[in-house]
Design a protein around this motif. Structure first.
Motif, PDB file in Angstrom:
ATOM      1  N   ALA A   1     -34.249  25.766 -28.961  1.00  0.00           N
ATOM      2  CA  ALA A   1     -34.318  25.547 -27.521  1.00  0.00           C
ATOM      3  C   ALA A   1     -35.515  26.289 -26.964  1.00  0.00           C
ATOM      4  N   ILE A   2     -35.966  25.819 -25.805  1.00  0.00           N
ATOM      5  CA  ILE A   2     -37.109  26.434 -25.149  1.00  0.00           C
ATOM      6  C   ILE A   2     -36.867  26.469 -23.651  1.00  0.00           C
ATOM      7  N   SER A   3     -37.284  27.562 -23.035  1.00  0.00           N
ATOM      8  CA  SER A   3     -37.219  27.651 -21.576  1.00  0.00           C
ATOM      9  C   SER A   3     -38.394  26.878 -20.990  1.00  0.00           C
ATOM     10  N   TRP A   4     -38.080  25.975 -20.074  1.00  0.00           N
ATOM     11  CA  TRP A   4     -39.151  25.147 -19.510  1.00  0.00           C
ATOM     12  C   TRP A   4     -40.115  25.969 -18.659  1.00  0.00           C
ATOM     13  N   SER A   5     -39.661  27.042 -18.056  1.00  0.00           N
ATOM     14  CA  SER A   5     -40.518  27.836 -17.170  1.00  0.00           C
ATOM     15  C   SER A   5     -41.287  28.917 -17.915  1.00  0.00           C
ATOM     16  N   THR A   6     -40.621  29.624 -18.841  1.00  0.00           N
ATOM     17  CA  THR A   6     -41.268  30.769 -19.486  1.00  0.00           C
ATOM     18  C   THR A   6     -41.791  30.462 -20.879  1.00  0.00           C
ATOM     19  N   GLY A   7     -41.264  29.424 -21.500  1.00  0.00           N
ATOM     20  CA  GLY A   7     -41.649  29.117 -22.875  1.00  0.00           C
ATOM     21  C   GLY A   7     -40.917  29.935 -23.910  1.00  0.00           C
ATOM     22  N   SER A   8     -39.967  30.741 -23.505  1.00  0.00           N
ATOM     23  CA  SER A   8     -39.178  31.504 -24.475  1.00  0.00           C
ATOM     24  C   SER A   8     -38.460  30.544 -25.412  1.00  0.00           C
ATOM     25  N   THR A   9     -38.385  30.932 -26.682  1.00  0.00           N
ATOM     26  CA  THR A   9     -37.794  30.057 -27.689  1.00  0.00           C
ATOM     27  C   THR A   9     -36.597  30.707 -28.361  1.00  0.00           C
ATOM     28  N   TYR A  10     -35.721  29.864 -28.889  1.00  0.00           N
ATOM     29  CA  TYR A  10     -34.466  30.317 -29.478  1.00  0.00           C
ATOM     30  C   TYR A  10     -34.190  29.482 -30.731  1.00  0.00           C
ATOM     31  N   TYR A  11     -33.787  30.170 -31.797  1.00  0.00           N
ATOM     32  CA  TYR A  11     -33.510  29.499 -33.068  1.00  0.00           C
ATOM     33  C   TYR A  11     -32.308  30.136 -33.763  1.00  0.00           C
ATOM     34  N   PRO A  12     -31.591  29.351 -34.535  1.00  0.00           N
ATOM     35  CA  PRO A  12     -30.579  29.964 -35.406  1.00  0.00           C
ATOM     36  C   PRO A  12     -31.257  30.459 -36.682  1.00  0.00           C
ATOM     37  N   ASP A  13     -30.589  31.296 -37.425  1.00  0.00           N
ATOM     38  CA  ASP A  13     -31.170  31.845 -38.644  1.00  0.00           C
ATOM     39  C   ASP A  13     -31.518  30.761 -39.664  1.00  0.00           C
ATOM     40  N   SER A  14     -30.778  29.666 -39.636  1.00  0.00           N
ATOM     41  CA  SER A  14     -30.971  28.623 -40.649  1.00  0.00           C
ATOM     42  C   SER A  14     -32.349  27.961 -40.586  1.00  0.00           C
ATOM     43  N   VAL A  15     -33.013  28.016 -39.423  1.00  0.00           N
ATOM     44  CA  VAL A  15     -34.325  27.359 -39.301  1.00  0.00           C
ATOM     45  C   VAL A  15     -35.425  28.326 -38.884  1.00  0.00           C
ATOM     46  N   LYS A  16     -35.067  29.550 -38.553  1.00  0.00           N
ATOM     47  CA  LYS A  16     -36.056  30.520 -38.077  1.00  0.00           C
ATOM     48  C   LYS A  16     -37.126  30.733 -39.142  1.00  0.00           C
ATOM     49  N   GLY A  17     -38.379  30.679 -38.706  1.00  0.00           N
ATOM     50  CA  GLY A  17     -39.495  30.833 -39.627  1.00  0.00           C
ATOM     51  C   GLY A  17     -39.979  29.525 -40.230  1.00  0.00           C
ATOM     52  N   ARG A  18     -39.172  28.482 -40.102  1.00  0.00           N
ATOM     53  CA  ARG A  18     -39.567  27.163 -40.643  1.00  0.00           C
ATOM     54  C   ARG A  18     -39.811  26.139 -39.533  1.00  0.00           C
ATOM     55  N   PHE A  19     -39.040  26.234 -38.459  1.00  0.00           N
ATOM     56  CA  PHE A  19     -39.148  25.285 -37.347  1.00  0.00           C
ATOM     57  C   PHE A  19     -39.773  25.977 -36.143  1.00  0.00           C
ATOM     58  N   THR A  20     -40.554  25.208 -35.391  1.00  0.00           N
ATOM     59  CA  THR A  20     -41.162  25.727 -34.174  1.00  0.00           C
ATOM     60  C   THR A  20     -41.003  24.708 -33.063  1.00  0.00           C
ATOM     61  N   ILE A  21     -40.434  25.147 -31.945  1.00  0.00           N
ATOM     62  CA  ILE A  21     -40.302  24.294 -30.779  1.00  0.00           C
ATOM     63  C   ILE A  21     -41.408  24.656 -29.798  1.00  0.00           C
ATOM     64  N   SER A  22     -41.955  23.641 -29.156  1.00  0.00           N
ATOM     65  CA  SER A  22     -43.004  23.863 -28.160  1.00  0.00           C
ATOM     66  C   SER A  22     -42.878  22.805 -27.079  1.00  0.00           C
ATOM     67  N   ARG A  23     -43.599  23.011 -25.987  1.00  0.00           N
ATOM     68  CA  ARG A  23     -43.500  22.077 -24.864  1.00  0.00           C
ATOM     69  C   ARG A  23     -44.866  21.789 -24.295  1.00  0.00           C
ATOM     70  N   ASP A  24     -44.979  20.643 -23.671  1.00  0.00           N
ATOM     71  CA  ASP A  24     -46.159  20.262 -22.905  1.00  0.00           C
ATOM     72  C   ASP A  24     -45.647  19.888 -21.525  1.00  0.00           C
ATOM     73  N   ASN A  25     -45.717  20.826 -20.609  1.00  0.00           N
ATOM     74  CA  ASN A  25     -45.124  20.617 -19.291  1.00  0.00           C
ATOM     75  C   ASN A  25     -45.690  19.410 -18.548  1.00  0.00           C
ATOM     76  N   PRO A  26     -47.010  19.234 -18.472  1.00  0.00           N
ATOM     77  CA  PRO A  26     -47.536  18.065 -17.737  1.00  0.00           C
ATOM     78  C   PRO A  26     -47.062  16.734 -18.304  1.00  0.00           C
TER      79      PRO A  26
END
Length: 125
Positions: free
Chosen positions: A50-75
């Motif tokens: 998950a990602i915060s739309w305003s701050t860009g903070s990201t959240y992952y479970p241990d099962s994917v941490k270090g392998r998956f990356t979430i990002s956003r393009d606000n515009p």
């Protein structure tokens, strides 16, 4: 209402990479978090990122941490999930999600108002 459309799923060998995209449309103003869940056959839905739309903070479970990356393009109202070092156990239908409030635990699927149709990711061994 917010509409979510995923793309980018497919078949990949173990150790490979895929990038999922999710485009949001409709009443996207006020979106608080976007993210991804997955559901493998015969299993419960699992939080992926998950990602915060305003701050860009990201959240992952241990099962994917270090392998998956979430990002956003606000515009573009688009969120991405870069998946590296994929494993057969990552095989599932991946759902894009969004919520318009901070109510509830963002790691729980019941906290999200909007869901995409899902995209299949299959990792072969």
């Amino acid at each position: 209402q917010v509409q979510l459309v995923e793309s980018g799923g497919g078949l990949v060998q173990a150790g490979g990479s895929l990038r999922l995209s999710c485009a949001a449309s409709g009443r996207t103003f006020g979106t608080k978090n976007m993210g991804w869940f997955r559901q493998a056959s015969g299993k419960e839905r699992e939080f992926v990122a998950a990602i915060s739309w305003s701050t860009g903070s990201t959240y992952y479970p241990d099962s994917v941490k270090g392998r998956f990356t979430i990002s956003r393009d606000n515009p573009k109202n688009t969120v991405y999930l870069q998946m590296n070092s994929l494993k057969p156990e990552d095989t599932a239908v991946y759902y894009c999600v969004a919520r318009s409030s901070y109510s509830g635990n963002l790691y729980r699927h019941t906290s999200y108002d909007y869901w995409g149709q899902g995209t299949q990711v299959t990792v072969s061994s």
